[in-house]
Design an enzyme around this catalytic site. Structure first.
Site, PDB file in Angstrom:
ATOM      1  N   ARG A  55      36.587  26.971  37.237  1.00 34.33           N
ATOM      2  CA  ARG A  55      36.096  27.574  38.484  1.00 34.33           C
ATOM      3  C   ARG A  55      34.631  28.010  38.325  1.00 34.33           C
ATOM      4  O   ARG A  55      33.843  27.876  39.247  1.00 34.33           O
ATOM      5  CB  ARG A  55      36.968  28.774  38.865  1.00 34.33           C
ATOM      6  CG  ARG A  55      36.625  29.355  40.216  1.00 34.33           C
ATOM      7  CD  ARG A  55      37.690  30.324  40.692  1.00 34.33           C
ATOM      8  NE  ARG A  55      37.535  31.622  40.075  1.00 34.33           N
ATOM      9  CZ  ARG A  55      38.374  32.650  40.277  1.00 34.33           C
ATOM     10  NH1 ARG A  55      39.449  32.496  41.057  1.00 34.33           N
ATOM     11  NH2 ARG A  55      38.163  33.801  39.719  1.00 34.33           N
ATOM     12  N   ARG A  82      45.265  47.615  42.991  1.00 35.65           N
ATOM     13  CA  ARG A  82      44.983  47.261  41.598  1.00 35.65           C
ATOM     14  C   ARG A  82      44.958  48.481  40.694  1.00 35.65           C
ATOM     15  O   ARG A  82      44.775  48.331  39.488  1.00 35.65           O
ATOM     16  CB  ARG A  82      43.608  46.593  41.508  1.00 35.65           C
ATOM     17  CG  ARG A  82      43.626  45.090  41.638  1.00 35.65           C
ATOM     18  CD  ARG A  82      42.175  44.611  41.559  1.00 35.65           C
ATOM     19  NE  ARG A  82      42.077  43.279  41.049  1.00 35.65           N
ATOM     20  CZ  ARG A  82      41.662  42.226  41.759  1.00 35.65           C
ATOM     21  NH1 ARG A  82      41.287  42.359  43.008  1.00 35.65           N
ATOM     22  NH2 ARG A  82      41.587  41.051  41.205  1.00 35.65           N
ATOM     23  N   ARG A 114      30.649  31.409  40.517  1.00 38.09           N
ATOM     24  CA  ARG A 114      30.811  32.822  40.869  1.00 38.09           C
ATOM     25  C   ARG A 114      30.152  33.704  39.821  1.00 38.09           C
ATOM     26  O   ARG A 114      30.290  33.449  38.629  1.00 38.09           O
ATOM     27  CB  ARG A 114      32.300  33.153  40.962  1.00 38.09           C
ATOM     28  CG  ARG A 114      32.766  33.425  42.364  1.00 38.09           C
ATOM     29  CD  ARG A 114      34.254  33.603  42.413  1.00 38.09           C
ATOM     30  NE  ARG A 114      34.719  34.782  41.688  1.00 38.09           N
ATOM     31  CZ  ARG A 114      35.935  35.295  41.836  1.00 38.09           C
ATOM     32  NH1 ARG A 114      36.784  34.740  42.676  1.00 38.09           N
ATOM     33  NH2 ARG A 114      36.289  36.338  41.148  1.00 38.09           N
ATOM     34  N   LYS A 153      46.106  33.494  42.798  1.00 38.99           N
ATOM     35  CA  LYS A 153      46.490  34.346  43.935  1.00 38.99           C
ATOM     36  C   LYS A 153      45.825  33.894  45.236  1.00 38.99           C
ATOM     37  O   LYS A 153      46.486  33.819  46.257  1.00 38.99           O
ATOM     38  CB  LYS A 153      46.108  35.819  43.681  1.00 38.99           C
ATOM     39  CG  LYS A 153      46.894  36.496  42.584  1.00 38.99           C
ATOM     40  CD  LYS A 153      46.660  37.996  42.584  1.00 38.99           C
ATOM     41  CE  LYS A 153      45.202  38.361  42.385  1.00 38.99           C
ATOM     42  NZ  LYS A 153      44.651  37.992  41.050  1.00 38.99           N
ATOM     43  N   ARG A 165      37.441  41.204  32.573  1.00 37.15           N
ATOM     44  CA  ARG A 165      38.337  41.342  33.736  1.00 37.15           C
ATOM     45  C   ARG A 165      39.807  41.319  33.311  1.00 37.15           C
ATOM     46  O   ARG A 165      40.641  42.022  33.883  1.00 37.15           O
ATOM     47  CB  ARG A 165      38.036  40.263  34.780  1.00 37.15           C
ATOM     48  CG  ARG A 165      36.761  40.620  35.565  1.00 37.15           C
ATOM     49  CD  ARG A 165      36.152  39.431  36.274  1.00 37.15           C
ATOM     50  NE  ARG A 165      37.055  38.777  37.173  1.00 37.15           N
ATOM     51  CZ  ARG A 165      37.021  37.476  37.452  1.00 37.15           C
ATOM     52  NH1 ARG A 165      36.125  36.691  36.880  1.00 37.15           N
ATOM     53  NH2 ARG A 165      37.870  36.953  38.288  1.00 37.15           N
TER      54      ARG A 165
HETATM   55  P1  ADP Z   1      40.291  37.804  40.568  1.00 38.23           P
HETATM   56  O1  ADP Z   1      41.611  37.750  41.258  1.00 38.23           O
HETATM   57  O2  ADP Z   1      39.863  36.496  40.050  1.00 38.23           O
HETATM   58  O3  ADP Z   1      40.218  38.903  39.546  1.00 38.23           O
HETATM   59  P2  ADP Z   1      39.091  38.817  43.017  1.00 38.23           P
HETATM   60  O4  ADP Z   1      38.372  37.822  43.840  1.00 38.23           O
HETATM   61  O5  ADP Z   1      40.398  39.289  43.502  1.00 38.23           O
HETATM   62  O6  ADP Z   1      39.155  38.200  41.569  1.00 38.23           O
HETATM   63  O7  ADP Z   1      38.163  40.110  42.795  1.00 38.23           O
HETATM   64  C1  ADP Z   1      36.826  39.991  42.344  1.00 38.23           C
HETATM   65  C2  ADP Z   1      36.238  41.374  42.047  1.00 38.23           C
HETATM   66  O8  ADP Z   1      36.257  42.185  43.240  1.00 38.23           O
HETATM   67  C3  ADP Z   1      37.030  42.212  41.028  1.00 38.23           C
HETATM   68  O9  ADP Z   1      36.702  41.886  39.702  1.00 38.23           O
HETATM   69  C4  ADP Z   1      36.578  43.623  41.423  1.00 38.23           C
HETATM   70  O10 ADP Z   1      35.285  43.933  40.967  1.00 38.23           O
HETATM   71  C5  ADP Z   1      36.522  43.556  42.935  1.00 38.23           C
HETATM   72  N1  ADP Z   1      37.830  43.962  43.509  1.00 38.23           N
HETATM   73  C6  ADP Z   1      38.703  43.167  44.189  1.00 38.23           C
HETATM   74  N2  ADP Z   1      39.790  43.863  44.561  1.00 38.23           N
HETATM   75  C7  ADP Z   1      39.621  45.129  44.104  1.00 38.23           C
HETATM   76  C8  ADP Z   1      40.401  46.321  44.139  1.00 38.23           C
HETATM   77  N3  ADP Z   1      41.590  46.354  44.738  1.00 38.23           N
HETATM   78  N4  ADP Z   1      39.894  47.442  43.564  1.00 38.23           N
HETATM   79  C9  ADP Z   1      38.702  47.425  42.984  1.00 38.23           C
HETATM   80  N5  ADP Z   1      37.926  46.343  42.876  1.00 38.23           N
HETATM   81  C10 ADP Z   1      38.361  45.193  43.434  1.00 38.23           C
END
Ligand code: ADP
Length: 190
Positions: free
Chosen positions: A128, A89, A134, A14, A145
């Site tokens: 990654r 989400r 990370r 994404k 996740r």
């Molecule tokens: P990925 O797409 O690899 O899951 P992101 O970089 O989008 O990772 O998100 C990393 C972390 O940030 C998530 O695991 C969560 O803890 C937090 N996060 C991101 N977006 C949201 C959201 N919309 N609601 C709640 N937590 C979020």
């Protein structure tokens, strides 16, 4: 102008695709994950509040996330259009986003779900983890996740399908090929 949401499991690409689409469509890419990580690095109150959830692979509470997105969407550059990566989400976030857009008198144009095969995603995330280190990319945390995604976020695709907004795009293959598919899916080739 375009208002898009990108859905897809952890590691679906994404972030990579959001940056490319945003450039082509000339709208800001708004990644909640990036905003959270920046706040964690800078040690802001928001970052301190979010860190324990992120490190555990859990979602940050809706109240925190919704307020952050509302602030970001109120900035001038997001007025004409935006691409949301990683938001909404949860069901509650869908309703909050509806409210934010209603206030502005605008609608989403499309919700794009990037689909991937799980084995491939595990490979990508392992890579990654090695490259970027990370804190939430350890195998145990990313398994968690995926579970959280499957439970809380995957059902949102149906919500948006029911509204006639969902387009699904195969996220497997070369980055350029996937970008081309995404643009085609939203009627914006080239
Ligand atoms: P990925 O797409 O690899 O899951 P992101 O970089 O989008 O990772 O998100 C990393 C972390 O940030 C998530 O695991 C969560 O803890 C937090 N996060 C991101 N977006 C949201 C959201 N919309 N609601 C709640 N937590 C979020």
């Amino acid at each position: 102008m375009t208002r898009l949401v990108l859905l897809g499991p952890p590691g679906a690409g994404k972030g990579t695709q959001a940056a490319r689409l945003a450039q082509t469509l000339d709208v800001p890419a708004i990644s909640t994950g990036d905003i959270f990580r920046r706040n964690v690095t800078e040690g802001t109150d928001l970052g301190v509040a979010a860190k324990k959830y992120i490190d555990a692979g859990d979602y940050v509470p809706d109240s925190v996330t919704n307020a952050m997105v509302a602030d970001r969407l109120a900035e001038a550059d997001a007025g004409p259009g935006f691409l949301l990566d990683g938001y909404p989400r949860t069901g509650d976030q869908v309703l909050e986003l509806d409210r934010m857009l209603q206030e502005q008198g605008v609608d989403l144009d499309h919700v794009v779900e990037i689909t991937v095969d799980t084995d491939e995603v595990v490979k990508r995330l392992t890579k990654r983890a090695a490259e970027q280190g990370r804190s939430d990319d350890t195998e145990e945390v990313f398994r968690h996740r995926f579970e959280v995604y499957a439970e809380q976020t995957a059902p949102l695709a149906q919500t948006y399908a029911d509204r006639g907004l969902l387009v699904q795009v195969d996220g497997m293959g070369e980055v350029d090929v996937v970008t081309a598919r995404l643009l085609a899916a939203i009627g914006r080739e080239g």
